[in-house]
Every structure is written in C-alpha cells, then in structure tokens.
Design a protein around this motif. Structure first.
Motif, PDB file in Angstrom:
ATOM      1  N   ILE A 179       0.835  -1.201   0.000  1.00  0.00           N
ATOM      2  CA  ILE A 179       0.000   0.000   0.000  1.00  0.00           C
ATOM      3  C   ILE A 179       0.870   1.251   0.000  1.00  0.00           C
ATOM      4  CG2 ILE A 179      -1.700   1.306   1.334  1.00  0.00           C
ATOM      5  CD1 ILE A 179      -2.800  -1.381   2.316  1.00  0.00           C
ATOM      6  N   ARG A 183       0.938   4.569  -2.416  1.00  0.00           N
ATOM      7  CA  ARG A 183       0.898   5.939  -1.890  1.00  0.00           C
ATOM      8  C   ARG A 183       2.033   6.785  -2.462  1.00  0.00           C
ATOM      9  NH1 ARG A 183       0.138   3.621   3.758  1.00  0.00           N
ATOM     10  NH2 ARG A 183      -2.122   3.504   4.074  1.00  0.00           N
ATOM     11  N   LEU A 186       1.025   7.947  -5.767  1.00  0.00           N
ATOM     12  CA  LEU A 186       0.018   8.991  -5.588  1.00  0.00           C
ATOM     13  C   LEU A 186       0.662  10.341  -5.279  1.00  0.00           C
ATOM     14  CD1 LEU A 186      -2.974   7.505  -3.542  1.00  0.00           C
ATOM     15  CD2 LEU A 186      -3.163   9.109  -5.445  1.00  0.00           C
ATOM     16  N   GLU A 385      -6.309   2.967  -1.969  1.00  0.00           N
ATOM     17  CA  GLU A 385      -5.233   3.800  -2.518  1.00  0.00           C
ATOM     18  C   GLU A 385      -5.109   3.640  -4.034  1.00  0.00           C
ATOM     19  OE1 GLU A 385      -4.533   3.327   1.797  1.00  0.00           O
ATOM     20  OE2 GLU A 385      -5.081   1.948   0.175  1.00  0.00           O
ATOM     21  N   GLN A 388      -8.012   5.583  -5.480  1.00  0.00           N
ATOM     22  CA  GLN A 388      -7.743   7.021  -5.456  1.00  0.00           C
ATOM     23  C   GLN A 388      -6.755   7.420  -6.538  1.00  0.00           C
ATOM     24  OE1 GLN A 388      -9.263   9.429  -3.226  1.00  0.00           O
ATOM     25  NE2 GLN A 388      -8.489  10.582  -4.985  1.00  0.00           N
TER      26      GLN A 388
END
Length: 487
Positions: A179, A183, A186, A385, A388
């Motif tokens: 994860i 991130r 992102l 995530e 997103q």
C-alpha cells in the motif's frame, strides 16, 4: 432460512467484507472461504468461536447453522443478484426471479428429500438445496462443481453463481508495504505531457473494428458466443493472442479448468532487471440470454477487452519500453465465478510474484442517456489507494469523465485483492448497472447507448495508470511532437 433439515455440520458465517480484520482469532481466520458479493464466508465447526468476536456487527451479516446430509449435496454455491438500477426491475424480471425461487424451493413432492430441486447433468438428475437466502443472495448446495456450473445456466438474468471452495483459503490482506508503494505513486503524480501524448493516441475507429469482430457484427469471425464453454471463445482466444503478439507482447494460453477457454497472459519485460510487475486486465468470456446460444458480450466484457487490446497496439505504435514488467491479461471464466483470475492470482502468489497494482476493466461502454460520461470505481472490494490513484489520473488525463463510486461487484480484481495484491475495478457508471442488454444476447456494439468515446476515455485512464506505475521510456530520438504525428 434453512430448508433441508439434517444434522448441523457447521456454522456458516456470512459477514460483510469490511468486517474482515487481521486480528481475527485463528478459529475463524483458519476457516475463511473467500469473498462473495461483498460478503466474507466462514465455515466454523466450533460454535463457541464466534463468541470471541464482540466487535463484529452481526447486523452486517448472518450466522446460520449449515445442514448438509451425509449422502447429499456437498458443493456450496453463492448466488447473487448484481446491483442493478431500478429501471431494470421490470415485472418480467421480478417474475423470472420468483419462478427461479419456486423452482429451487419446490412446494410439491419431488423424487428427492424435501427442500431440494433437481438439476440435470448429462441426463442424470442431481439435487440442489437452498441453504441460506436473503432478498438478493443465497447459498445453494449441489453435488459437485460440475453441477455448480449447470446451476449458473438456470439463474435469472441479473444473477451470478460463484462456487465456494470445498476447503478453506488463506486470508491474505494487502500488506502495508504494498500500500505504501501505491501511496508513493500517488504523492509523486503530476501531469506528464508524454503520458498524455501516448494515451491520446487510442483510436475509437480501431476499437469499433475490434468489437465488431468479437461480436461477429462484421460477419467475419463466426463467433456466436464467447461463453467459456462455447467453441466461439476458442476462436476469440486465438485471435486475441495473435493480435496481442503482433503488438509486441509475449503471450501464452493458461488453461485452468477442463472445458473452459484459457486465460491469455501477455507480458512486456522491463528494459532493466526488475522483479515487479504492473497488471491490467479485462475478461473476454461472455453470457447471453437464458436458453439462447448467442452471447456477443459487446459490453460485458468486450469493452474491457478492446481496451486492453488497443493499449497493446499503442505500445507498439509508440515503441515505448517499460522500467517495470508489464502484464496485459484477458481472463476467461469470469461469468462462472472469477475462475480464470482466481487461478492466475493464486499462481502468482505461489510464485511469490510482486504485483505493484492491478486494474481490471469490466463493462465500460454503456452510457445512460442524459447522463455525463462516467467512470465508476469500486467502493468496497479493492485497495482504496489504487482507487484514489485511478481517480486522480482520470482528472488529469480524462477530465471529461464524471468520477464516482459504484457498488457493482465483483470482477476479476477481487481475485487479486483476495491474494493480497493492490487492485481496483473500472466500470462505466458511478452507480448501479443500468444497461438494458446486461447478460443479454442483444449485447452488441452497434446499439443505442453503446459509447466507444466513453470506452476510449476510460481506456486512457487505465493506460495512464499503467504508465505512471510502471515507468516508461520512448525510443531514443522520439519526442512529444513525434507522438502527435503518429495519431
């Protein structure tokens, strides 16, 4: 609802998937059977086990005694109505569901114990018992997996059947390290003119040609159906593999169950040594109207399949290479319970493969009149995530799409989610299924509401996610102006 009294052999615990936690006691964690329709299934023989879970809201699930006769049905099957728009809940549909329930729960005597319906496999009768039921889901017991596949052909139009494993499966949550890597992508995400130049070259005209071939609307493929058991799915598989190989990918067939069409696994190796991979996918098998051979699957999931195919074509056209291994996959057996993707995700886990993220495209084409073009993202099943990241990428590269959540569930991304890989699903609408040709023999490409421009917009999002997650390089000497000349 228990309809076949006998000696209880276990408790069947059906809990909302969001209630599954890492700190479950071993008596529950060791008896996990998978996620079905946003519900997690446990089969517990120690009745005291559930008393160790005071924090779980029983209102979000059900715990029922499981009764199975020793000499009767032993394969459990989860049946589920898809999340559909109220416009599809016609009197005819409601009557179809009522007739199915009447068939499954006979009120008159049959030649099997009370509470059993009769399936026919190779001319031989086999019992089917309804073990558990809610308004839009249930658990049915049948003799074996073959009977489970037959049961899937008897379901009402908007329902699916998913065989529940006969043995517990590992509960593998997505690890925090995986994860955190998403991130990082992102946080670093920015508009990239090269990415825009690459994804903007996706061709609606080529998608139109591809979908007409897969549905045989052009009259050249002879594919009447891409149902996983139909010979037309083999024609489609060979054609897709050839097309993807012509686009520079190294492809292989992956058989997974006797009688089913194979998965098609295609790969672009990283330019430099890498143990990671980014995977994007769709499913090429289809389902038509009950009692009809024709199953063109123009939207479900021809739309996701042509998205993958045209991403491959654009990779070849631009000559890009990747810094991380890339896999383009089209699965079979999705309509029978995600069987192809479950087999491949399990294979990858057993090999210790490191999948950075997985993005499944399933049903991209239907555009409700008077609604804006949309992108629906998985609300429950998947990694938030990754969802997103896809939403942010859509805002950058396909701002024409209205992005929101959908509770439509569940496509092949679930198989990867269950194996602890970061994954999400791309869908045509931020809401329930509204396409009138869903699971219908009229699911063609040349029809009202079938919007290839929306497919292209979502395809751009899937492709841009791949490019940002995997990293890429253009051939030496090629720049943005050269990409624009290729369009």
């Amino acid at each position: 609802m228990i309809l076949n009294p006998a000696t209880p052999v276990a408790l069947l615990a059906i809990l909302h998937a969001s209630e599954v936690r890492l700190n479950f006691p071993p008596c529950l964690a060791d008896n996990f059977y998978g996620i079905f329709g946003q519900q997690s299934i446990f089969k517990v023989s120690d009745f005291a086990c559930l008393e160790l879970l005071p924090a779980i809201s029983v209102d979000e699930g059900s715990v029922v005694p499981l009764y199975l006769p020793e000499d009767g049905p032993q394969q459990l099957v989860w049946i589920q109505e898809s999340t559909i728009d109220n416009s599809l809940r016609t009197p005819d549909h409601e009557a179809e569901v009522a007739n199915f329930v009447d068939w499954l729960v006979p009120r008159e005597h049959v030649a099997y114990p009370d509470g059993q319906a009769v399936l026919f496999e190779g001319g031989k009768p086999a019992p089917a018992s309804l073990v558990y039921r809610t308004a839009n889901s249930g658990v049915v017991a049948v003799p074996d997996q073959g009977a489970a596949h037959i049961l899937s052909t008897r379901l009402p139009r908007f329902w699916k059947a998913l065989p529940i494993p006969t043995k517990p499966v590992s509960y593998l949550p997505v690890p925090e390290t995986a994860i955190e890597r998403v991130r990082d992508i992102l946080v670093s995400l920015r508009f990239d003119a090269l990415v825009a130049g690459i994804v903007n070259g996706i061709s609606v005209e080529q998608m139109h040609k591809d979908i007409r071939y897969l549905t045989n609307e052009d009259g050249t493929s002879g594919i009447a159906s891409r149902h996983s058991f139909h010979h037309g799915s083999r024609i489609a598989a060979k054609w897709l593999k050839t097309q993807l190989e012509d686009a520079g990918a190294a492809c292989r067939f992956m058989p997974f169950l006797e009688g089913f069409a194979p998965n098609i696994i295609c790969r672009y190796d990283a330019k430099t040594e890498s143990s990671d991979a980014v995977l994007i996918s769709g499913h090429y098998d289809s389902r038509g109207s009950f009692g009809l051979e024709r199953a063109p699957g123009g939207n479900d999931d021809g739309s996701g399949t042509v998205s993958i195919l045209n991403i491959a074509r654009r990779i070849k056209q631009t000559g890009i290479t990747f810094r991380t291994n890339v896999e383009l996959v089209v699965f079979a057996g999705e309509e029978q319970g995600l069987l192809g993707s479950k087999a491949y995700a399990k294979e990858l886990r057993m090999r210790g493969a490191n999948i950075v993220l997985m993005v499944q495209a399933d049903m991209l084409a239907y555009h409700v009149p008077d609604e804006p073009p949309q992108l629906g993202l998985a609300r429950f099943i998947g990694t938030p995530e990754v969802t997103q990241l896809v939403a942010n990428i859509s805002a950058i590269y396909s701002p024409e799409l209205t992005v929101g959540f959908t509770v439509v569930c569940c496509s092949d991304h679930q198989s990867f989610h269950e194996q602890g890989y970061p994954a999400t699903h791309l869908f045509e609408r931020a809401g329930p299924i509204a396409g009138p040709m869903y699971h219908n023999s009229g699911d063609l490409g040349d029809r009202l509401g079938y919007d290839l421009n929306q497919v292209r917009s979502i395809c751009k999002v899937q492709f841009a996610t791949l490019l940002h997650a995997a990293g890429f390089d253009l051939p030496e000497g090629v720049d943005l102006e050269d990409l624009e000349e290729l369009d």
